[in-house]
Design a protein around this motif. Structure first.
Motif, PDB file in Angstrom:
ATOM      1  N   UNK A 117      77.066  37.097  48.372  1.00 23.04           N
ATOM      2  CA  UNK A 117      76.823  35.943  47.509  1.00 23.04           C
ATOM      3  C   UNK A 117      78.076  35.084  47.541  1.00 23.04           C
ATOM      4  N   UNK A 118      77.900  33.801  47.844  1.00 23.66           N
ATOM      5  CA  UNK A 118      79.060  32.918  47.875  1.00 23.66           C
ATOM      6  C   UNK A 118      78.730  31.579  47.236  1.00 23.66           C
ATOM      7  N   UNK A 119      79.751  30.765  47.103  1.00 22.52           N
ATOM      8  CA  UNK A 119      79.643  29.478  46.424  1.00 22.52           C
ATOM      9  C   UNK A 119      78.631  28.567  47.102  1.00 22.52           C
ATOM     10  N   UNK A 120      78.664  28.512  48.409  1.00 26.14           N
ATOM     11  CA  UNK A 120      77.845  27.539  49.136  1.00 26.14           C
ATOM     12  C   UNK A 120      76.352  27.861  49.081  1.00 26.14           C
ATOM     13  N   UNK A 121      75.996  29.144  49.107  1.00 31.87           N
ATOM     14  CA  UNK A 121      74.582  29.518  49.100  1.00 31.87           C
ATOM     15  C   UNK A 121      74.005  29.616  47.695  1.00 31.87           C
ATOM     16  N   UNK A 122      74.843  29.873  46.711  1.00 36.45           N
ATOM     17  CA  UNK A 122      74.347  30.124  45.359  1.00 36.45           C
ATOM     18  C   UNK A 122      75.000  29.201  44.345  1.00 36.45           C
ATOM     19  N   UNK A 123      75.149  27.948  44.708  1.00 37.77           N
ATOM     20  CA  UNK A 123      75.801  26.997  43.819  1.00 37.77           C
ATOM     21  C   UNK A 123      74.900  26.699  42.621  1.00 37.77           C
ATOM     22  N   UNK A 124      75.397  27.035  41.455  1.00 38.56           N
ATOM     23  CA  UNK A 124      74.700  26.743  40.217  1.00 38.56           C
ATOM     24  C   UNK A 124      75.640  25.891  39.381  1.00 38.56           C
ATOM     25  N   UNK A 125      75.403  24.590  39.298  1.00 34.76           N
ATOM     26  CA  UNK A 125      76.336  23.698  38.615  1.00 34.76           C
ATOM     27  C   UNK A 125      76.671  24.134  37.193  1.00 34.76           C
ATOM     28  N   UNK A 126      75.699  24.707  36.483  1.00 31.54           N
ATOM     29  CA  UNK A 126      75.969  25.107  35.101  1.00 31.54           C
ATOM     30  C   UNK A 126      76.927  26.287  35.020  1.00 31.54           C
TER      31      UNK A 126
END
Length: 194
Positions: A117-126
């Motif tokens: 799991x990384x920032x680019x694939x699982x970006x959740x702004x909240x």
């Protein structure tokens, strides 16, 4: 950061396992298993798969590195980030044993196909995940003695479970802003004789 990482895993599992908006996985302390009737309704771990953090370990191999970083075009002093391994316990606290085993199988299959799991694939702004957010999950097998010790320390009766080692959660404080002064000269002083 730890809470955010675990909430991301719970969210991803619920999207994968849930049906019609149900949330079969929750973040909680499985040690509260015996006291679950006294927990508030929203914190209930009854008939859920409970994700609990049972241990943290520093990844010592990642301690080497520069003590400065580039910020706005200039070098600043910065402590090295801490890289953590988290030991995550997924406990199927379900009334029906066969459903508990089915949920464990679903979790194993999910992490077999979603190891990282990384920032680019699982970006959740909240959630405001940092750019360096990256964890990898590996199945962690315990010996019978370790299982006995684990559930004994949690104070509850054993339920069907699986443990994962989530590797390399990076924790880094903001830079101090103190500029790193470049080395401009080296003075060598040799033993002098009068």
């Amino acid at each position: 950061m730890i809470k955010t990482a675990l909430e991301l895993l719970v969210t991803q599992l619920n999207l994968h396992l849930g049906d019609a908006g149900s949330k079969p996985v929750t973040l909680g302390n499985i040690a509260q298993l015996e006291n679950q009737d006294s927990l508030p309704t929203e914190a209930s771990i009854k008939d859920k798969v409970v994700l609990s953090l049972v241990n943290l370990e520093e990844e010592k191999t990642m301690k080497n590195g520069p003590i400065h970083k580039l910020h706005n075009g200039r070098k600043e002093l910065a402590e090295r980030p801490v890289h953590l391994n988290m030991f995550l316990l997924f406990s199927a606290n379900l009334t029906h044993y066969d459903l508990a085993l089915e949920r464990l199988s679903q979790i194993l299959l999910f992490f077999q196909s979603h190891r990282g799991f990384d920032f680019h694939r699982h970006n959740q702004p909240e959630k405001q995940l940092p750019e360096a957010f990256n964890i990898q999950l590996d199945l962690h097998t315990l010996s019978f003695q370790e299982i006995n010790d684990l559930w004994g320390s949690l104070g509850g009766k054993q339920v069907p479970f699986v443990m994962y080692k989530a590797r390399l959660l990076r924790l880094e404080a903001e830079s101090s802003g103190e500029p790193a002064q470049p080395i401009t000269a080296i003075d060598l002083i040799h033993g002098q004789r009068n």
